[in-house]
Design a protein around this motif. Structure first.
Motif, PDB file in Angstrom:
ATOM      1  N   VAL B  20       0.838  -1.149   0.775  1.00  0.00           N
ATOM      2  CA  VAL B  20       0.075  -0.095   0.266  1.00  0.00           C
ATOM      3  C   VAL B  20       0.567   1.346   0.110  1.00  0.00           C
ATOM      4  O   VAL B  20       1.814   0.769   0.532  1.00  0.00           O
ATOM      5  N   HIS B  21       0.291   2.074  -0.836  1.00  0.00           N
ATOM      6  CA  HIS B  21       1.428   3.148  -1.141  1.00  0.00           C
ATOM      7  C   HIS B  21       0.558   4.626   0.237  1.00  0.00           C
ATOM      8  O   HIS B  21      -0.855   5.099  -0.851  1.00  0.00           O
ATOM      9  N   GLU B  46       4.352   9.530   0.863  1.00  0.00           N
ATOM     10  CA  GLU B  46       5.581  10.155   0.266  1.00  0.00           C
ATOM     11  C   GLU B  46       4.937  11.173   0.770  1.00  0.00           C
ATOM     12  O   GLU B  46       3.204  10.605   1.114  1.00  0.00           O
ATOM     13  N   ASP B  47       5.626  12.676   1.197  1.00  0.00           N
ATOM     14  CA  ASP B  47       4.676  14.065   1.100  1.00  0.00           C
ATOM     15  C   ASP B  47       5.527  14.487   0.658  1.00  0.00           C
ATOM     16  O   ASP B  47       7.013  14.714   0.444  1.00  0.00           O
ATOM     17  N   VAL B  75      -3.113   2.972  -3.799  1.00  0.00           N
ATOM     18  CA  VAL B  75      -2.753   3.911  -3.186  1.00  0.00           C
ATOM     19  C   VAL B  75      -3.613   4.987  -2.583  1.00  0.00           C
ATOM     20  O   VAL B  75      -4.803   5.211  -2.470  1.00  0.00           O
ATOM     21  N   VAL B  76      -3.230   4.929  -1.326  1.00  0.00           N
ATOM     22  CA  VAL B  76      -4.584   5.673   0.024  1.00  0.00           C
ATOM     23  C   VAL B  76      -3.788   7.279  -0.403  1.00  0.00           C
ATOM     24  O   VAL B  76      -2.660   7.759   0.124  1.00  0.00           O
ATOM     25  N   VAL B  77      -4.555   8.597  -0.692  1.00  0.00           N
ATOM     26  CA  VAL B  77      -3.993  10.063  -0.862  1.00  0.00           C
ATOM     27  C   VAL B  77      -4.897  10.297   0.530  1.00  0.00           C
ATOM     28  O   VAL B  77      -6.016  10.491   0.342  1.00  0.00           O
ATOM     29  N   ALA B  78      -3.708  10.810   0.815  1.00  0.00           N
ATOM     30  CA  ALA B  78      -4.318  11.921   2.582  1.00  0.00           C
ATOM     31  C   ALA B  78      -4.088  12.739   2.037  1.00  0.00           C
ATOM     32  O   ALA B  78      -3.282  13.372   3.101  1.00  0.00           O
TER      33      ALA B  78
END
Lengths: 370, 370
Positions: B20-21, B46-47, B75-78
């Protein structure tokens, strides 16, 4: 009256000697009775409702007065605010040698009413212990309701020192912090920190009535916290807010102006400076909340350990039995679970010195702790 | 994509297999990373801020992607809400075989923006795990942030079943409860139960800025609870409220009307019906707060029975064991006891249809109920 405190050098060592009579055996009256009796003070009780008086007595808050009882050193009037002036006037007449205090959450209106009636107020000292709960009644009473809470004492230049010392001794005995204020200072302060939040929480909670079940199901801790005190008794609050009208209306007007500015800025985000106005109002909230002093009192005496429990019958009983087997005394328990979730939490308050061992022992026996 | 869940019959047994990214390593991203890694799932991070990414990695939330890493299954966009659409579009392009979700607290605006750009949304499923804290950042992250919280999944008719199953598996693995809603339903619901309380708490807390120290010193748990979430990040909330303008403005307008009616009634208490209007608005708050599920027996779906327990170790465990023996399922429990009182109360929520029998059975076995 000089016998009412021991005159010890340490304020906390002061003792209330002599009987205390409590009129009104609801949450505050019964809690005062419980707390004073825990320190060995004799407490007698009365209530307009005989059932309430009996319930409070069963609960350990005191007993009924008998003809053999001496005049109390102190009478505490813990009735609803709209009858406080009546009951204080009657108590001053019935017990002419007693100090009389009341614990109503407004202080100016009853004082002015007693003045207006020409009552001799030499033996009267108004006070307000700032403990409370969203649900009232003797069955919600706790001996530690006032621990680490302010207990405001409204003296004036005519208040005898001994009367003041007696109320202070009661406050200290119940673990509270005595603070002196004028009735006006008191009412302005509680108007802001207690009455305004009550009105706001109630109105916010009222907006949930027309909501869909689907929306309500998403409620989280933020909503729970902001609306918790909305569960309070409406009748009591109509009295309190009505008796402190001026400061509360002033606070509500100021809030309404902020709310209008906020809503307008959100409605027209492209208007010049709209986003900035939103951010400024939100940032003022951050600074405002940072002024509130940290949580004091009973909660800090214990450490909370959180144990995950499967949502199946018997799990909590098994956990508590295990704690008992391990010799760990549970000081308080809070259960958190959400419909539909397979897991809940038991938040267990224990003495700080046993917390580490409790976690280790529970983990060893297969419980998951956080 | 069919390999992403085990297909086990029990939801809790599902596993996320594959990497999971997580893009955006703040409170939510880092908490998701921590929670998934605790279950053995490999997480990369990543950030936009390298410092934040390193901090989250140090904290145990995952590691940076390397050229050797396979394409992630998910991919989880947080990220903050105002860049969600950008980052989702980029992720769908960068990882064409991955499912992409976002966890923003508004769902309609990013969805419409992605549509407007003509992005192929087959692999996109918007979601919103309803966990949060008033303070953000990776250092506030918790693996259990979403335990027992709703995790809303915004599917549409084009969403592949496998993509939906993958998001569900992630939600379940983190202990959350997956719920399906349309973006519109979601935004209306959170507008009421999350965004409106945030605005109100912030404005109320802002009223504390001009207050005297003397007044602030009287602050109690009521004020603390009603203003706690006002400590949240203003910049983030300008984005959230701006992205969910319509439902929030509607809620604020309704609240403003109630506030005006309340203030007018308080200002003119002798006007016909004024006290009644105050009482009605306060009573609506009582009913509104009672709709909030999940804690302290406040839900109207259950009946609360109150059992007196002696304040000695093991009494509560004995009571709960007895309830289990009687086959009575406890839905919630609240404990009331005070160090000074001889007795405590257990308030036990049960289904209404078993309440009467529970009281009868417990009484027969020697328990005192109220």
């Amino acid at each position: 009256m000089s016998g009412t405190t021991t005159g010890a050098t340490n304020g906390l060592a002061k003792r209330v000697t002599g009987q205390v009579h409590v009129i009104g055996a609801g949450l505050l009256g019964a809690s005062i009775g419980l707390g004073l009796r825990a320190h060995g003070t004799e407490v007698t009780l009365e209530d307009a409702s005989p059932t309430t008086a009996l319930l409070a007595a069963d609960y350990g808050a005191g007993r009924a007065r008998t003809p053999e009882d001496p005049e109390p050193v102190l009478v505490v009037v813990a009735t609803p605010p709209d009858v406080v002036a009546d009951v204080v006037a009657r108590a001053l007449e019935t017990y002419p040698d007693s100090v009389v205090t009341d614990v109503a959450s407004v202080k100016l209106a009853p004082f002015l009413e007693l003045r207006r009636r020409g009552v001799d107020l030499t033996n009267y000292v108004g006070s307000h212990p700032m403990g409370g709960r969203e649900r009232g009644g003797a069955i919600m009473a706790r001996a530690d309701l006032f621990v680490a809470r302010p207990w405001i004492i409204c003296r004036d230049e005519e208040t005898p020192a001994a009367a003041l010392a007696l109320i202070e001794a009661v406050a200290l005995e119940l673990g509270a912090t005595p603070l002196e204020m004028t009735p006006q200072e008191h009412d302005r302060a509680v108007g802001l920190v207690s009455h305004l939040p009550q009105a706001v929480a109630s109105l916010l909670a009222g907006r949930l009535l027309p909501a869909s079940d689907q929306a309500i199901a998403l409620a989280g801790q933020g909503l729970r916290d902001t609306t918790r005190i909305a569960a309070s008794d409406p009748e009591l609050w109509v009295q309190i807010l009505g008796a402190n009208r001026e400061p509360v209306v002033e606070g509500l007007d100021a809030l309404q102006a902020d709310l209008a500015a906020f809503t307008d800025a959100l409605r027209e985000p492209e208007a010049p400076g709209a986003r900035r106005r939103l951010a400024d109002l939100l940032a003022a909230g951050v600074r405002g909340v940072s002024r509130i002093p940290g949580k004091h009192g009973s909660s800090e005496r214990f450490t909370t350990i959180t144990v995950l429990i499967d949502d199946r019958p018997g799990q909590l009983a098994a956990l508590l039995t295990e704690l008992g087997d391990l010799g760990i005394n549970m000081e308080d328990l809070r259960l958190e679970h959400s419909p539909g979730a397979q897991i809940g939490f038991a938040e267990i308050a224990v003495l700080p010195e046993v917390a580490e061992r409790a976690v280790a022992d529970l983990t060893e026996r297969g419980w998951r702790t956080l």
